[in-house]
Design an enzyme around this catalytic site. Structure first.
Site, PDB file in Angstrom:
ATOM      1  N   PHE A  95       0.832  -1.198   0.000  1.00  0.00           N
ATOM      2  CA  PHE A  95       0.000   0.000   0.000  1.00  0.00           C
ATOM      3  C   PHE A  95       0.873   1.257   0.000  1.00  0.00           C
ATOM      4  O   PHE A  95       0.607   2.219  -0.743  1.00  0.00           O
ATOM      5  CB  PHE A  95      -0.924  -0.013   1.225  1.00  0.00           C
ATOM      6  CG  PHE A  95      -2.153   0.834   1.088  1.00  0.00           C
ATOM      7  CD1 PHE A  95      -2.066   2.217   1.022  1.00  0.00           C
ATOM      8  CD2 PHE A  95      -3.415   0.251   1.063  1.00  0.00           C
ATOM      9  CE1 PHE A  95      -3.205   3.006   0.919  1.00  0.00           C
ATOM     10  CE2 PHE A  95      -4.560   1.032   0.950  1.00  0.00           C
ATOM     11  CZ  PHE A  95      -4.453   2.409   0.879  1.00  0.00           C
ATOM     12  N   PHE A  96       1.931   1.254   0.799  1.00  0.00           N
ATOM     13  CA  PHE A  96       2.833   2.405   0.832  1.00  0.00           C
ATOM     14  C   PHE A  96       3.540   2.582  -0.519  1.00  0.00           C
ATOM     15  O   PHE A  96       3.711   3.714  -0.994  1.00  0.00           O
ATOM     16  CB  PHE A  96       3.870   2.239   1.944  1.00  0.00           C
ATOM     17  CG  PHE A  96       3.360   2.598   3.312  1.00  0.00           C
ATOM     18  CD1 PHE A  96       3.104   3.918   3.659  1.00  0.00           C
ATOM     19  CD2 PHE A  96       3.151   1.611   4.285  1.00  0.00           C
ATOM     20  CE1 PHE A  96       2.650   4.256   4.926  1.00  0.00           C
ATOM     21  CE2 PHE A  96       2.693   1.942   5.551  1.00  0.00           C
ATOM     22  CZ  PHE A  96       2.443   3.271   5.879  1.00  0.00           C
ATOM     23  N   PHE A 198      -7.325   6.935   3.122  1.00  0.00           N
ATOM     24  CA  PHE A 198      -6.619   6.331   4.254  1.00  0.00           C
ATOM     25  C   PHE A 198      -7.074   4.890   4.481  1.00  0.00           C
ATOM     26  O   PHE A 198      -6.504   4.165   5.289  1.00  0.00           O
ATOM     27  CB  PHE A 198      -6.856   7.154   5.526  1.00  0.00           C
ATOM     28  CG  PHE A 198      -5.810   6.943   6.584  1.00  0.00           C
ATOM     29  CD1 PHE A 198      -4.612   7.648   6.545  1.00  0.00           C
ATOM     30  CD2 PHE A 198      -6.003   6.038   7.617  1.00  0.00           C
ATOM     31  CE1 PHE A 198      -3.631   7.453   7.520  1.00  0.00           C
ATOM     32  CE2 PHE A 198      -5.035   5.831   8.589  1.00  0.00           C
ATOM     33  CZ  PHE A 198      -3.844   6.546   8.536  1.00  0.00           C
ATOM     34  N   ARG A 338       9.979   7.650   6.635  1.00  0.00           N
ATOM     35  CA  ARG A 338       9.019   8.228   5.682  1.00  0.00           C
ATOM     36  C   ARG A 338       8.717   9.688   5.997  1.00  0.00           C
ATOM     37  O   ARG A 338       8.339  10.456   5.103  1.00  0.00           O
ATOM     38  CB  ARG A 338       7.737   7.389   5.708  1.00  0.00           C
ATOM     39  CG  ARG A 338       6.776   7.689   4.572  1.00  0.00           C
ATOM     40  CD  ARG A 338       5.615   6.718   4.579  1.00  0.00           C
ATOM     41  NE  ARG A 338       4.675   7.022   3.506  1.00  0.00           N
ATOM     42  CZ  ARG A 338       4.750   6.582   2.261  1.00  0.00           C
ATOM     43  NH1 ARG A 338       5.757   5.800   1.920  1.00  0.00           N
ATOM     44  NH2 ARG A 338       3.862   6.906   1.355  1.00  0.00           N
TER      45      ARG A 338
END
Length: 361
Positions: A95-96, A198, A338
């Site tokens: 997902f990231f 999200f 990140r």
């Protein structure tokens, strides 16, 4: 305030939490926990990223552990069977990577590439087996992830997960349009969109395989259960906005609660920060109240039958993990590479992203 980092060494190191972002309520009432499988989880997800070609080998070696993606999931789904947590962690890492690909497609104006990817992701979600060997690693990675996730619970859960994620993909398309057109959504539009980008209901769905059972509709749709789930996710999304606001303002971003407040409610930057923080803190206090209602719901489900006892226990596991999400998200933001934008050579390009691998070719 300080965070104990488990991200890159076996010995925790201390990381300062900026006073403007510290939340004493989290540190006092939401003790941090990590799934005992975490050390193996980290290594296996790193290997999976390499196997699926989702990050170049040099980027994996240098950045994967420090990004702390596995820490985030290992602090959330406590009690999950190891194979379930591994599948969730790999999906989360995917997902990231997908989020970074989406960002690079926007930055480089790759409209056609994004539309092609969007359609392929919808296809992989509906037919993962048929996309396992897809030429695009992001498509193949999603296919592998959902194939594994679909193995744990009945087809009714799989269909719900797919339905929720189809909506997430379309929300990413709306974000693509807003960012390329410079459209700042209103506060209400943003809140609705943020619940999808999200993936609020995806992470909530994954509480169930972690607890080993699909919850009955009457439990999932119970107002207290649903409110607790929403609050845990809203906290995470808005705390992310609070931490990201200065960086995203500098990068001319349009998707941040603070930016919507500034653009549409005419707040100053300082007022917007205060308002986002107020909402974050309100999520914490409201959750502590509604958590009691969910625990009472769990008590009421234990009616003396085997099924009632199992459902009651599963609800307790799920709400306990909603609680874990608060602390896991909080510490993640202060440990993960990140968010260390000030240490990047180029503030506009994360060092762990490879532009060519992200779809330029």
């Amino acid at each position: 305030m300080h965070a104990l980092s488990h991200g890159t060494t076996s010995t925790p190191t201390t990381i300062a939490v900026p006073p403007a972002l510290s939340l004493p309520a989290i540190e006092a009432a939401f003790p941090r926990r990590l799934h005992p499988y975490w050390p193996k989880l980290q290594g296996k997800t790193r290997a999976w990223l390499l196997e699926k070609r989702l990050m170049p080998a040099d980027k994996v070696a240098e950045y994967a552990d420090g990004l702390c993606y596995t820490d985030l999931m290992a602090g959330y789904y406590i009690g999950a069977p190891d194979e379930v947590l591994q599948a969730i962690a790999d999906y989360s890492a995917w997902f990231f990577v997908w989020d970074d690909r989406h960002d690079r497609d926007i930055v480089h104006g790759r409209h056609a590439a994004w539309l092609r990817l969007k359609d392929r992701l919808h296809g992989a979600l509906d037919s993962p087996i048929g996309h396992l060997d897809h030429e695009d690693p992001v498509v193949a990675g999603l296919a592998d992830s959902v194939r594994r996730l679909y193995a744990f619970l009945p087809s009714t859960w799989n269909a719900r997960f797919a339905r929720h994620f189809h909506r997430v993909i379309e929300a990413y398309d709306r974000e693509f349009h807003n960012r390329t057109e410079g459209i700042v959504p209103t506060v209400e539009e943003y809140l609705e969109l943020r619940r999808l980008t999200f993936a609020h209901w995806i992470w909530t769905d994954l509480l169930e395989p972690s607890a080993g059972t699909e919850l009955p509709d009457g439990v999932r749709k119970n107002p207290a259960y649903r409110r607790a789930a929403l609050l845990s996710q809203e906290f995470a999304a808005w705390y992310n906005d609070l931490c990201s606001l200065p960086k995203e303002l500098a990068g001319s971003e349009v998707h941040n609660l603070g930016i919507s407040l500034i653009a549409h409610e005419k707040l100053t930057l300082e007022e917007a920060i205060v308002e986002v923080r107020r909402r974050v803190e309100e999520c914490i206090s409201e959750f502590l109240d509604v958590e009691k209602d969910v625990l009472r719901l769990a008590d009421s489900l234990d009616d003396g039958t085997v099924g009632g006892k199992e459902t009651s226990a599963a609800v307790r596991v799920c709400v306990g993990n909603m609680r874990n999400w608060f602390s896991s998200v909080y510490w993640f933001h202060h440990e993960s590479g990140r968010y260390r934008v000030d240490s990047w050579d180029d503030r506009s390009t994360p060092p762990y992203v490879d532009n060519e691998a992200a779809g330029e070719s």
